[in-house]
Design a protein around this motif. Structure first.
Motif, PDB file in Angstrom:
ATOM      1  N   GLY A  66       0.795  -1.223   0.000  1.00  0.00           N
ATOM      2  CA  GLY A  66       0.000   0.000   0.000  1.00  0.00           C
ATOM      3  C   GLY A  66       0.823   1.266   0.000  1.00  0.00           C
ATOM      4  N   SER A  67       2.105   1.184   0.359  1.00  0.00           N
ATOM      5  CA  SER A  67       2.950   2.368   0.355  1.00  0.00           C
ATOM      6  C   SER A  67       3.396   2.763  -1.040  1.00  0.00           C
ATOM      7  CB  SER A  67       4.195   2.127   1.233  1.00  0.00           C
ATOM      8  OG  SER A  67       4.949   1.034   0.731  1.00  0.00           O
ATOM      9  N   ASP A  68       3.253   1.830  -2.001  1.00  0.00           N
ATOM     10  CA  ASP A  68       3.591   2.145  -3.382  1.00  0.00           C
ATOM     11  C   ASP A  68       2.620   3.186  -3.920  1.00  0.00           C
ATOM     12  OD1 ASP A  68       3.232   1.570  -6.462  1.00  0.00           O
ATOM     13  OD2 ASP A  68       5.202   0.790  -5.893  1.00  0.00           O
ATOM     14  N   GLU A  69       3.105   4.057  -4.790  1.00  0.00           N
ATOM     15  CA  GLU A  69       2.265   5.133  -5.325  1.00  0.00           C
ATOM     16  C   GLU A  69       1.025   4.603  -6.024  1.00  0.00           C
ATOM     17  OE1 GLU A  69       0.816   8.843  -6.304  1.00  0.00           O
ATOM     18  OE2 GLU A  69       2.397   8.296  -4.896  1.00  0.00           O
ATOM     19  N   ASP A  70       1.183   3.507  -6.753  1.00  0.00           N
ATOM     20  CA  ASP A  70       0.060   2.967  -7.500  1.00  0.00           C
ATOM     21  C   ASP A  70      -0.821   2.044  -6.667  1.00  0.00           C
ATOM     22  OD1 ASP A  70       0.600   4.271  -9.856  1.00  0.00           O
ATOM     23  OD2 ASP A  70       1.942   2.708 -10.578  1.00  0.00           O
ATOM     24  N   GLY A  71      -0.262   1.421  -5.658  1.00  0.00           N
ATOM     25  CA  GLY A  71      -1.033   0.452  -4.886  1.00  0.00           C
ATOM     26  C   GLY A  71      -1.258  -0.807  -5.710  1.00  0.00           C
ATOM     27  N   PRO A  72      -1.845  -1.842  -5.130  1.00  0.00           N
ATOM     28  CA  PRO A  72      -2.101  -3.075  -5.873  1.00  0.00           C
ATOM     29  C   PRO A  72      -3.187  -2.871  -6.932  1.00  0.00           C
ATOM     30  CG  PRO A  72      -3.125  -3.175  -3.728  1.00  0.00           C
ATOM     31  CD  PRO A  72      -2.300  -1.925  -3.732  1.00  0.00           C
ATOM     32  N   TRP A  73      -3.035  -3.535  -8.075  1.00  0.00           N
ATOM     33  CA  TRP A  73      -4.040  -3.428  -9.128  1.00  0.00           C
ATOM     34  C   TRP A  73      -3.869  -4.556 -10.129  1.00  0.00           C
ATOM     35  CZ3 TRP A  73      -2.726  -1.921 -14.334  1.00  0.00           C
ATOM     36  CH2 TRP A  73      -1.381  -1.572 -14.526  1.00  0.00           C
ATOM     37  N   PHE A  74      -4.899  -4.773 -10.922  1.00  0.00           N
ATOM     38  CA  PHE A  74      -4.882  -5.755 -11.999  1.00  0.00           C
ATOM     39  C   PHE A  74      -5.209  -5.063 -13.310  1.00  0.00           C
ATOM     40  CE2 PHE A  74      -6.177  -8.164  -8.252  1.00  0.00           C
ATOM     41  CZ  PHE A  74      -5.427  -9.338  -8.333  1.00  0.00           C
ATOM     42  N   GLU A  75      -4.571  -5.520 -14.387  1.00  0.00           N
ATOM     43  CA  GLU A  75      -5.010  -5.147 -15.730  1.00  0.00           C
ATOM     44  C   GLU A  75      -5.720  -6.363 -16.316  1.00  0.00           C
ATOM     45  OE1 GLU A  75      -2.783  -2.819 -19.087  1.00  0.00           O
ATOM     46  OE2 GLU A  75      -2.552  -4.979 -19.498  1.00  0.00           O
ATOM     47  N   LEU A  76      -6.912  -6.152 -16.837  1.00  0.00           N
ATOM     48  CA  LEU A  76      -7.740  -7.231 -17.359  1.00  0.00           C
ATOM     49  C   LEU A  76      -8.079  -6.976 -18.818  1.00  0.00           C
ATOM     50  CD1 LEU A  76     -10.313  -7.301 -14.402  1.00  0.00           C
ATOM     51  CD2 LEU A  76      -8.160  -8.576 -14.562  1.00  0.00           C
ATOM     52  N   ILE A  77      -8.374  -8.049 -19.528  1.00  0.00           N
ATOM     53  CA  ILE A  77      -8.900  -7.940 -20.888  1.00  0.00           C
ATOM     54  C   ILE A  77     -10.198  -8.731 -20.955  1.00  0.00           C
ATOM     55  CG2 ILE A  77      -8.512  -8.414 -23.336  1.00  0.00           C
ATOM     56  CD1 ILE A  77      -5.536  -8.196 -22.838  1.00  0.00           C
ATOM     57  N   ALA A  78     -11.263  -8.065 -21.381  1.00  0.00           N
ATOM     58  CA  ALA A  78     -12.568  -8.708 -21.533  1.00  0.00           C
ATOM     59  C   ALA A  78     -13.253  -8.119 -22.754  1.00  0.00           C
ATOM     60  CB  ALA A  78     -13.429  -8.503 -20.285  1.00  0.00           C
TER      61      ALA A  78
END
Length: 275
Positions: A66-78
């Motif tokens: 959580g200290s990272d600027e972007d925080g956790p995330w996913f890129e998805l393709i649908a």
């Protein structure tokens, strides 16, 4: 006399809608303390059910702290559309703050629906698709992916569209997507909300995403608030495919009254009143 019920058609006024500056987002809402964490979302998105639903993970940053600027995330393709799932990290992340701000726009609706305090996960198209985010195929792909992901998440309370301030229960949102599979345009009931004005008129929320203009119902059309909202949503549904309105038009309502629509002097609104 309250606004009439029934269908009517608005002629095409020309003009192309342009998206707003901020990327539109779909919120998946959960009771406070029940929002899924990175591990749960990782398992759902990498599972057989997601693959069967046509959702593929193209980038997985779920283990970023959580200290990272972007925080956790996913890129998805649908449905050939690239999108991002964000906002489930620690409160320090910029995404979490963005989701908090977006959630604030649906707090009133959540309270009225008896949901209480909610936490959100945010789904939006990738930034390189921002200019086309409100194109019908892209918007439908985004909402369809959200519905399919939400079906596998425990404790999901509602879906929300922050621009409109509207939220739908999961079953209601699922029905929306079923209906949209055979309709050419998105449902105004979810993407366009209405707020009261001090002069007892009403103004839409979210329509400008599609048309660059919000709809203002003059007080004479708001004798009954529920009827006025239904009328406003019918008008909004006709305005969405039109884009920006530049010339006044008149229409006959089912009860034979004349409804007049005309752009406001500053061009930011379409005013609706009895002709």
């Amino acid at each position: 006399m309250s606004p009439a019920q029934g269908e009517f058609t608005i002629a095409h006024g020309g003009g192309a809608a342009e998206p707003g500056k901020a990327i539109p987002s779909l919120l998946l809402l959960f009771p406070r303390g029940k929002r899924p964490g990175s591990d749960v979302l990782h398992d759902v998105l990498h599972g057989a059910s997601a693959r069967a639903d046509g959702i593929a993970v193209s980038l997985d940053y779920s283990d970023i702290t959580g200290s990272d600027e972007d925080g956790p995330w996913f890129e998805l393709i649908a449905n050939a559309v690239t999108m991002e799932l964000r906002g489930f990290g620690a409160a320090k992340s910029s995404d979490a703050m963005t989701v908090k701000a977006l959630s604030a726009s649906v707090d009133e609706a959540a309270e009225a629906a008896g949901f209480g305090q909610l936490e959100a996960v945010m789904l939006h198209v990738s930034p390189h698709l921002e200019s086309g985010a409100m194109a019908t195929p892209v918007l439908r792909a985004l909402c369809s992916a959200g519905a399919r992901i939400g079906a596998h998440l425990e404790h999901l309370a509602a879906f929300a569209w922050p621009d409109s301030g509207v939220l739908f229960a999961p079953a209601q949102f699922s029905q929306l997507m079923d209906d949209w599979s055979t309709a050419s345009q998105p449902s105004a009931a979810f993407f366009v909300g209405f707020r009261d004005e001090i002069d007892r008129g009403m103004v839409s929320r979210g329509l400008a995403r599609f048309t660059q203009q919000e709809l203002r119902l003059e007080p004479e059309l708001v004798e009954d608030r529920s009827d006025a909202i239904r009328l406003g949503q019918r008008v909004a549904a006709q305005l969405i495919p039109m884009g920006r309105m530049s010339e006044a038009q008149e229409f006959t309502l089912p009860d034979t009254r004349i409804l007049r629509l005309e752009p406001s002097a500053n061009g930011r609104f379409v005013r609706a009143f009895l002709g």
